[in-house]
Design an enzyme around this catalytic site. Structure first.
Site, PDB file in Angstrom:
ATOM      1  N   GLU A 307       0.824  -1.209   0.000  1.00 25.08           N
ATOM      2  CA  GLU A 307       0.000   0.000   0.000  1.00 25.08           C
ATOM      3  C   GLU A 307       0.863   1.266   0.000  1.00 25.08           C
ATOM      4  OE1 GLU A 307      -3.747   0.156   0.331  1.00 25.08           O
ATOM      5  OE2 GLU A 307      -2.984   1.918  -0.675  1.00 25.08           O
ATOM      6  N   ASP A 311       1.044   3.997  -3.034  1.00 26.19           N
ATOM      7  CA  ASP A 311       0.523   5.354  -2.835  1.00 26.19           C
ATOM      8  C   ASP A 311       1.599   6.391  -3.142  1.00 26.19           C
ATOM      9  OD1 ASP A 311      -1.802   4.170  -2.005  1.00 26.19           O
ATOM     10  OD2 ASP A 311      -1.462   4.500   0.137  1.00 26.19           O
ATOM     11  N   SER A 559      -7.418   1.367  -3.815  1.00 24.53           N
ATOM     12  CA  SER A 559      -6.172   1.854  -3.229  1.00 24.53           C
ATOM     13  C   SER A 559      -5.359   2.636  -4.230  1.00 24.53           C
ATOM     14  CB  SER A 559      -5.299   0.670  -2.814  1.00 24.53           C
ATOM     15  OG  SER A 559      -5.744   0.137  -1.624  1.00 24.53           O
TER      16      SER A 559
END
Ligand code: NAG
Ligand code: NAG
Length: 644
Positions: A307, A311, A559
Site C-alpha cells: 500500500e 501510494d 487503493s
C-alpha cells in the site's frame, strides 16, 4: 492484555466507593445499541455491582445543524463565499458544546443522585467524567454490564449490549463510554505482528490486492501499447489528460495517510523512479509521525509495503516535484485508526465528545511494553490541502454515533480547505472479505443478502473514490469500464447517512432512470440515503518492489485510485495557488454540478458484483459503481481555476 483491558483491570481492582442510591429517570429511551455482536468472545459473567467504571459522557456539539450549510458556503461553486475557508478557531468556537448542554447533563446526573463533587468537566468542555460503580451505571443508563473473555488468549473486556438516557437529555449526549463499543479484535500485539495479513486494527482493511495468477512482468513497458495490461504513469497521464508541472510546491501540501506497520521501502521507490521518473531517484516523503508512527523495515513483503509503496510511487510520479507528506499513524504495538490522524490535524478532536474510542482507535500514550509513550499527537499538523487514504472498514462495524462524530470532523476539514479522499473498497457491494449482512444488519458468515457499505467513504463530507479499468484489448483512447479484474469497485448506499443535497439530482436520476434490480432487503432504496463513490480513477496499476527480486507486481484496488485522484487535485491546487487563490477543499458540491460533470469521462460499462448479485451497473451519469466518472484534468483544472 492491551491498554483497553489494563484500564479496566485498574478500574475493577479499585475498591468500591460507597454507593449512594441512584434513581433511574422514568423517561429513558435507548441511545445506542451494539453495532455487532461479539463473535470470537464468550460472555463469561455479570460484572460485580461494586466494580468501578470510569464513565465518560460525550456532550453534543453546538450548531451541528450548521455543519453542512457552513461547508457548502465555502465549497459550492455558486456560493458567493466559495473558497473563503474558515479558520481553526472559528470552527472550534462554533461547535463547542453549549453551557446549556453541559448544565442539562450535570442536572440529570445530580438529580439521579450523583454528587456534583464527583463530576469532572474536561478542559475542552467536550465531556463529563465520573467514576461510578457498576450498580450506579446500570441504574442510571439502564444497562447490564458483562465480562467477555477471549478463549484462546484469556483476554477480557467488559461492555453492555445497549444503554438508555432520558428522552429530554438525548439531544445533549453524543455517546457514553464504556458501554456498547466492543473491541472485536484480539488484543495481543505480538501475535498480530506475526500474522502478515492482519493489522493491529483488524476493523480497518487495506488494499491493494495482488494478482495471484500472473508472474511478475519481465519488462518495463515503454509506450502506451500495453496500458490495458500494465498501467504506468504515462498511461495515467494519457487517460486523464494530465499535463501540468507544479510551480507552487513551497506552499502546496499533499498528504498520504498510512497506518503502521504498513510502510514504504526507499529502495522500492527508487526502483520505480529509475524506471518511470529518473529525476526522482532518491526522493523521499516527509515523515510526519503521528502517535509514534514509524516507517518500519523489520517486516517486509507485499502486505507490509504494497500500500505505502503504491501510494507514494504514484503520488510522487504524478505531482513531481511536489513534496509529499507521509502521515504515518500509530506505533508498532497498538496501531491506530482514523480518529488518530484526525486528532493530529485538530487538537480539539482529541477529547471531543469523549475522545477516541478504545474499540476502534489506538489510545495514546500507549502503556503497553514498547509502545509509544506519548504525548498523544493532538493538533501537531496543519491539515494538508489534500489527503489520500486507501483504508476503510465496514460501516456496520461501527456505531452510528461513532460514524457521525468522525464524519462531522471531515466536514470541519473541508471547511478549513482540505480535500479528504477515501478509497471506496474493493469488494463491490459486499464488505471487507466479501462479507454481507443478514436481515438484522449483522455480518453473516455466509449467504447474507444485505449489501455492506464501507466507512468512512459513506460519510457525505468525504470524497469517495471508486476504481475503473482499461478494458482488455482497449487503449487509453477508449472509454474505461468499472474495474472488474480481481477487485470490484466499492459502491452503493449508506445505512447511516442521508443523501446530501449536492448529490440529490444525480442520485435521484440514477434511481429513477436506471432502477437497480434489488429491493430494500439489499440496500436502502428509499432514495434519501447517501450514495457512493463520488468519482473514480484507474484501479489496476503496477508497483515496483525490489524486495521481490526487483520485479513488477500487478496490483488492483481502489487503493490505486485514491492517490491518483489526490494527485490531480494537488495539481489543481498548485495552479490555483499560482493564480493567487486558495485550495479547492471539499470538491463534491462542485463535481456534481452539470458544468463540472462535463469535465469527467462518464463510465457506462461494468458493475460491482457482490453478495451473490451482479451488484450495481455503471451507466450514464452518476452511478454507485464509478460515481460521476474519471476526471479529465485538462477540462477540470480550468473550471476550478475560474472559481474565486
Ligand atoms: C434509509 O436511509 C434514510 C436516510 O438515511 C433513513 O432515514 C431510513 O431510515 C433508512 N431506511 C432504512 C430501512 O434503514
Ligand atoms: C480531455 O479533454 C481534452 C480537451 O481539453 C480533450 O482533447 C481530450 O480528448 C479529453 N480526453 C478524453 C479522454 O475525453
Amino acid at each position: 492484555m492491551r491498554l483497553f483491558s489494563l484500564t479496566w483491570a485498574f478500574a475493577l481492582a479499585t475498591l468500591a466507593i460507597a454507593a449512594p442510591s441512584i434513581t433511574r429517570r422514568s423517561n429513558l429511551v435507548v441511545h445506542e445499541k451494539r453495532a455487532q455482536e461479539p463473535r470470537d468472545w464468550v460472555l463469561t459473567r455479570r460484572l460485580e455491582p461494586s466494580a468501578v467504571l470510569p464513565m465518560r459522557f460525550g456532550l453534543t456539539q453546538s450548531n451541528l445543524h450548521k455543519v453542512e450549510e457552513m461547508l457548502m458556503s465555502v465549497s459550492h461553486p455558486s456560493s458567493p463565499t466559495y473558497g473563503q475557508h474558515f479558520t481553526a478557531k472559528e470552527i472550534v468556537d462554533t461547535f463547542a458544546p453549549s453551557t446549556d448542554t453541559i448544565e442539562r447533563v450535570v442536572e440529570w446526573l445530580t438529580d439521579s443522585g450523583i454528587d456534583r463533587s464527583r463530576l469532572k468537566l474536561s478542559k475542552s468542555k467536550g465531556w463529563i467524567e465520573v467514576d461510578a460503580t457498576v450498580e450506579e451505571a446500570e441504574t442510571l443508563i439502564n444497562a447490564e454490564y458483562h465480562v467477555y473473555t477471549h478463549p484462546e488468549t484469556g483476554a477480557q473486556q467488559i461492555g453492555c449490549h445497549s444503554y438508555s438516557v432520558p428522552e429530554d437529555i438525548r439531544e445533549h449526549i453524543d455517546l457514553i463510554k464504556p458501554t456498547v463499543h466492543f473491541l472485536h479484535r484480539v488484543p495481543t500485539p505480538n501475535q498480530l505482528r506475526k500474522r502478515s495479513f492482519e493489522r493491529p486494527s483488524t476493523h480497518i482493511k487495506q488494499g491493494p490486492k495482488l494478482k495471484a495468477d500472473t508472474s511478475p512482468l519481465a519488462t518495463v513497458p515503454q509506450d502506451l501499447s500495453t496500458c490495458d495490461e500494465e498501467i504506468t504513469l504515462d498511461c495515467l497521464r494519457a487517460l486523464y489528460s494530465i499535463d501540468y508541472t507544479p510551480v507552487s510546491t513551497d506552499t502546496n501540501t499533499f498528504g498520504i495517510l498510512e497506518f503502521t506497520p504498513q510502510a514504504f521501502l526507499q529502495s522500492d521507490l527508487d526502483m520505480f523512479f529509475a524506471n518511470f521518473s529518473p529525476s526522482q531517484v532518491g526522493t523521499a516523503p516527509i515523515l510526519i509521525s503521528i502517535d509514534g508512527g514509524v516507517d518500519q523495515t523489520d517486516d517486509t513483503g507485499f502486505d507490509f509495503n504494497g500500500e505505502s509503496d503504491l501510494d507514494l510511487q504514484y503520488a510522487f510520479g504524478l505531482t513531481n516535484p511536489q513534496p509529499i507528506l507521509l502521515l504515518q499513524t500509530g506505533d508498532l504495538v497498538e496501531g491506530a485508526s482514523f480518529d488518530n490522524w484526525l486528532d493530529a490535524v485538530d487538537a480539539s478532536f482529541c477529547t471531543f465528545e469523549g475522545g477516541d474510542d478504545p474499540t476502534q482507535d489506538g489510545i495514546y500514550p500507549d502503556p503497553l511494553p514498547g509502545g509509544f509513550n506519548g504525548p498523544a499527537s493532538c493538533g501537531i499538523l496543519t491539515p494538508p490541502f489534500v489527503t489520500s487514504t486507501s483504508y476503510g472498514q465496514d460501516e456496520a462495524s461501527v456505531t452510528a454515533a461513532y460514524a457521525q462524530r468522525q464524519c462531522t470532523e471531515y466536514a470541519k476539514l473541508g471547511m478549513l480547505g482540505t480535500t479528504v479522499l477515501y478509497s471506496s473498497g474493493d469488494d463491490g457491494v459486499a464488505g471487507g472479505g466479501g462479507v454481507c449482512l443478514d436481515g438484522n444488519g449483522q455480518p453473516a458468515r455466509r449467504g447474507g443478502v444485505q449489501f455492506n457499505p464501507d466507512f468512512p467513504v459513506t460519510c457525505p463530507f468525504v470524497t469517495g473514490v471508486g476504481a475503473t479499468q482499461i478494458n482488455p484489448g482497449s487503449t487509453v483512447n477508449d472509454p474505461e469500464g468499472a474495474c472488474e479484474q480481481v477487485i470490484f469497485s466499492g459502491g452503493g448506499f449508506s445505512n447511516f447517512f442521508e443523501m446530501p443535497d449536492y448529490q440529490a439530482t444525480a442520485v435521484t436520476s440514477f434511481l429513477t432512470n436506471h432502477p437497480p434490480p434489488f429491493t430494500g432487503e439489499q440496500f436502502n432504496n428509499s432514495g434519501v440515503a447517501r450514495g457512493f463513490p463520488d468519482l473514480s480513477a484507474n484501479g489496476l496499476v503496477h508497483v515496483l518492489r525490489c524486495s521481490v527480486a526487483g520485479e513488477f507486481e500487478l496490483v488492483f484496488g481502489t487503493s490505486c485510485s485514491s492517490p491518483v485522484v489526490g494527485s490531480m487535485i494537488t495539481l489543481i491546487n498548485d495552479a490555483r495557488i499560482a493564480a493567487g487563490k486558495g485550495p479547492v477543499g471539499f470538491i463534491n458540491p462542485a463535481i456534481y454540478t452539470d458544468e463540472f460533470q462535463a469535465a469527467f469521462n462518464d463510465i457506462t460499462t461494468g458493475g460491482n458484483q457482490g453478495c451473490g448479485t451482479p451488484g450495481f451497473t455503471a451507466t450514464e451519469g452518476w452511478d454507485p459503481v464509478t460515481g460521476v466518472g474519471t476526471p479529465n484534468l485538462s477540462k477540470l483544472m480550468p473550471l476550478f481555476l475560474a472559481l474565486p
